[in-house]
Design a protein around this motif. Sequence first.
Motif: not given
Length: 178
Positions: A39-67
């Motif tokens: 979240w912080d890296g995306t809002l600040d426009g920082k380069a993120l490592d691949q695992s952070t990106i994957i786990l960030g999107y995983t969080h979004i997908v899992l949260g949507t699945l909870v909903l």
Amino acid sequence: MPVSGHRTHWTSLSVFLHWSIVVFVIAQWIEGEFMADFWDGTLDGKALDQSTIILGYTHIVLGTLVLVAAAVRLLDRFVNGRPPHPENEPTWASILARVTHALLYAVLLGMPVLGIAAWFTGSDAIAGYHAFFWNPLLALIGLHIAGALAQHFWFRTGALRRMLPGVRHTACRCFPLN
């Protein structure tokens, strides 16, 4: 709409969704810090490592699945009813169970909605509200687990067994798990 007293067990769909939500929430809790970095890296426009990106999107997908899972489970509960609260359960325990379930549904539906709203608006304030609900959710989960264990070991009802996958019960009083 069926009256809750007409059912003697949860639907298979409801049991499946219950345990799916458990798995999704555990996964969310484990990888939650990665979402904060994402979240912080995306809002600040920082380069993120691949695992952070994957786990960030995983969080979004899992949260949507909870909903989705919580909404479908609630719909199933309204359409098909629910088993009655055990007859030998004290009134205070039945009221506490109802309040706990209502609050669990509110948080399980509200948190993902806030998370989605934060993501699409880029609002730190909304993201803060989303994050705020983790501790109340964990407290409600703890209360829910304590209630299930009290039903099983103290009140000696079949309420806990009714939520186990593949277990169906009649309206009779069930015995403890062995």
